[in-house]
Scaffold this motif. Sequence first.
Motif, PDB file in Angstrom:
ATOM      1  N   ALA A  20       0.822  -1.212   0.000  1.00  0.00           N
ATOM      2  CA  ALA A  20       0.000   0.000   0.000  1.00  0.00           C
ATOM      3  C   ALA A  20       0.859   1.267   0.000  1.00  0.00           C
ATOM      4  O   ALA A  20       0.434   2.302  -0.525  1.00  0.00           O
ATOM      5  N   LYS A  21       2.071   1.197   0.537  1.00  0.00           N
ATOM      6  CA  LYS A  21       2.995   2.347   0.521  1.00  0.00           C
ATOM      7  C   LYS A  21       3.587   2.576  -0.867  1.00  0.00           C
ATOM      8  O   LYS A  21       4.034   3.671  -1.175  1.00  0.00           O
ATOM      9  N   GLU A  22       3.606   1.537  -1.689  1.00  0.00           N
ATOM     10  CA  GLU A  22       4.294   1.592  -2.979  1.00  0.00           C
ATOM     11  C   GLU A  22       3.388   1.881  -4.174  1.00  0.00           C
ATOM     12  O   GLU A  22       3.881   2.149  -5.261  1.00  0.00           O
ATOM     13  N   CYS A  23       2.079   1.798  -3.973  1.00  0.00           N
ATOM     14  CA  CYS A  23       1.178   1.993  -5.109  1.00  0.00           C
ATOM     15  C   CYS A  23      -0.096   2.699  -4.649  1.00  0.00           C
ATOM     16  O   CYS A  23      -0.379   2.779  -3.464  1.00  0.00           O
ATOM     17  N   ALA A  24      -0.840   3.194  -5.624  1.00  0.00           N
ATOM     18  CA  ALA A  24      -2.089   3.893  -5.311  1.00  0.00           C
ATOM     19  C   ALA A  24      -3.203   2.910  -4.968  1.00  0.00           C
ATOM     20  O   ALA A  24      -4.047   3.188  -4.115  1.00  0.00           O
ATOM     21  N   SER A  25      -3.213   1.760  -5.646  1.00  0.00           N
ATOM     22  CA  SER A  25      -4.224   0.748  -5.377  1.00  0.00           C
ATOM     23  C   SER A  25      -3.726  -0.605  -5.862  1.00  0.00           C
ATOM     24  O   SER A  25      -2.813  -0.684  -6.677  1.00  0.00           O
ATOM     25  N   PHE A  26      -4.345  -1.648  -5.327  1.00  0.00           N
ATOM     26  CA  PHE A  26      -4.005  -2.990  -5.761  1.00  0.00           C
ATOM     27  C   PHE A  26      -5.202  -3.901  -5.599  1.00  0.00           C
ATOM     28  O   PHE A  26      -6.126  -3.608  -4.850  1.00  0.00           O
ATOM     29  N   VAL A  27      -5.174  -5.008  -6.337  1.00  0.00           N
ATOM     30  CA  VAL A  27      -6.236  -5.999  -6.297  1.00  0.00           C
ATOM     31  C   VAL A  27      -5.593  -7.358  -6.119  1.00  0.00           C
ATOM     32  O   VAL A  27      -4.598  -7.673  -6.775  1.00  0.00           O
ATOM     33  N   ILE A  28      -6.170  -8.162  -5.231  1.00  0.00           N
ATOM     34  CA  ILE A  28      -5.750  -9.549  -5.081  1.00  0.00           C
ATOM     35  C   ILE A  28      -6.956 -10.397  -5.440  1.00  0.00           C
ATOM     36  O   ILE A  28      -8.052 -10.172  -4.939  1.00  0.00           O
ATOM     37  N   ASP A  29      -6.732 -11.355  -6.329  1.00  0.00           N
ATOM     38  CA  ASP A  29      -7.823 -12.189  -6.825  1.00  0.00           C
ATOM     39  C   ASP A  29      -7.409 -13.645  -6.712  1.00  0.00           C
ATOM     40  O   ASP A  29      -6.229 -13.975  -6.786  1.00  0.00           O
ATOM     41  N   TYR A  30      -8.404 -14.512  -6.538  1.00  0.00           N
ATOM     42  CA  TYR A  30      -8.165 -15.953  -6.486  1.00  0.00           C
ATOM     43  C   TYR A  30      -9.039 -16.631  -7.512  1.00  0.00           C
ATOM     44  O   TYR A  30     -10.248 -16.413  -7.549  1.00  0.00           O
TER      45      TYR A  30
ATOM     46  N   VAL B  52      -2.383  -7.442  -8.674  1.00  0.00           N
ATOM     47  CA  VAL B  52      -2.175  -6.394  -9.656  1.00  0.00           C
ATOM     48  C   VAL B  52      -2.122  -5.074  -8.904  1.00  0.00           C
ATOM     49  O   VAL B  52      -2.996  -4.783  -8.089  1.00  0.00           O
ATOM     50  N   ALA B  53      -1.070  -4.288  -9.157  1.00  0.00           N
ATOM     51  CA  ALA B  53      -0.890  -2.997  -8.488  1.00  0.00           C
ATOM     52  C   ALA B  53      -0.899  -1.883  -9.527  1.00  0.00           C
ATOM     53  O   ALA B  53      -0.420  -2.067 -10.655  1.00  0.00           O
ATOM     54  N   PHE B  54      -1.442  -0.716  -9.124  1.00  0.00           N
ATOM     55  CA  PHE B  54      -1.610   0.406 -10.044  1.00  0.00           C
ATOM     56  C   PHE B  54      -1.039   1.688  -9.445  1.00  0.00           C
ATOM     57  O   PHE B  54      -1.045   1.873  -8.229  1.00  0.00           O
TER      58      PHE B  54
ATOM     59  N   LEU C 151       1.522  -1.344 -12.345  1.00  0.00           N
ATOM     60  CA  LEU C 151       2.900  -1.380 -11.857  1.00  0.00           C
ATOM     61  C   LEU C 151       3.402  -2.808 -11.741  1.00  0.00           C
ATOM     62  O   LEU C 151       4.598  -3.063 -11.857  1.00  0.00           O
ATOM     63  N   ALA C 152       2.500  -3.734 -11.467  1.00  0.00           N
ATOM     64  CA  ALA C 152       2.853  -5.147 -11.329  1.00  0.00           C
ATOM     65  C   ALA C 152       1.611  -5.978 -11.583  1.00  0.00           C
ATOM     66  O   ALA C 152       0.498  -5.557 -11.256  1.00  0.00           O
ATOM     67  N   ASN C 153       1.831  -7.149 -12.150  1.00  0.00           N
ATOM     68  CA  ASN C 153       0.744  -8.083 -12.412  1.00  0.00           C
ATOM     69  C   ASN C 153       1.340  -9.481 -12.312  1.00  0.00           C
ATOM     70  O   ASN C 153       2.001  -9.931 -13.236  1.00  0.00           O
ATOM     71  N   VAL C 154       1.165 -10.123 -11.160  1.00  0.00           N
ATOM     72  CA  VAL C 154       1.810 -11.418 -10.920  1.00  0.00           C
ATOM     73  C   VAL C 154       0.797 -12.460 -10.461  1.00  0.00           C
ATOM     74  O   VAL C 154      -0.256 -12.125  -9.925  1.00  0.00           O
ATOM     75  N   VAL C 155       1.145 -13.711 -10.683  1.00  0.00           N
ATOM     76  CA  VAL C 155       0.321 -14.845 -10.278  1.00  0.00           C
ATOM     77  C   VAL C 155       1.210 -15.791  -9.491  1.00  0.00           C
ATOM     78  O   VAL C 155       2.366 -16.018  -9.855  1.00  0.00           O
ATOM     79  N   ALA C 156       0.675 -16.341  -8.400  1.00  0.00           N
ATOM     80  CA  ALA C 156       1.438 -17.279  -7.569  1.00  0.00           C
ATOM     81  C   ALA C 156       0.482 -18.271  -6.922  1.00  0.00           C
ATOM     82  O   ALA C 156      -0.735 -18.101  -6.944  1.00  0.00           O
ATOM     83  N   SER C 157       1.058 -19.275  -6.299  1.00  0.00           N
ATOM     84  CA  SER C 157       0.262 -20.343  -5.687  1.00  0.00           C
ATOM     85  C   SER C 157      -0.389 -19.936  -4.367  1.00  0.00           C
ATOM     86  O   SER C 157      -1.325 -20.580  -3.916  1.00  0.00           O
ATOM     87  N   ASP C 158       0.131 -18.873  -3.724  1.00  0.00           N
ATOM     88  CA  ASP C 158      -0.504 -18.390  -2.487  1.00  0.00           C
ATOM     89  C   ASP C 158      -0.444 -16.865  -2.449  1.00  0.00           C
ATOM     90  O   ASP C 158       0.341 -16.249  -3.167  1.00  0.00           O
TER      91      ASP C 158
END
Length: 130
Positions: free
Chosen positions: A69-79, A87-89, A96-103
């Motif tokens: 939250a300190k590094e971006c204006a907003s972010f979304v975590i989806d499962y 995904v961070a904006f 700013l980032a869009n990553v997928v991981a197992s947890d």
Amino acid sequence: MARPSDAYVTICARYARWLGKGLQPEPGDWLVNQEGHPHAVTLVTSPQRAAGEEEILVPSLERLLAELAKECASFVIDYSGGEFACVAFDEQGRSLANVVASDASAAVAQALVFIRAERAAQERATRSPQ
């Protein structure tokens, strides 16, 4: 408290400078000994617990979210489909980032590493003579 995943511990060990820099262990975090087995972790239960020189901080998910939250204006975590996406904006809505991981922790950690590494690279580029 559930033990962090091996994937998340590996990310924290590999990118300690981007994830644990400037953070002191807090209750709920984990510590991993970089000299021993890479996935042997210890839960931090005392606010007075300091990390040894050979230990790497594995922040709790709550702490990771606060750092993101300190590094971006907003972010979304989806499962979806057994995977977590983060995904961070920025303020203009650019990704700013869009990553997928197992947890979830691994996804947030990867996004945070990506954002901080990109910012560091941009800062180096603006400082270096052209």
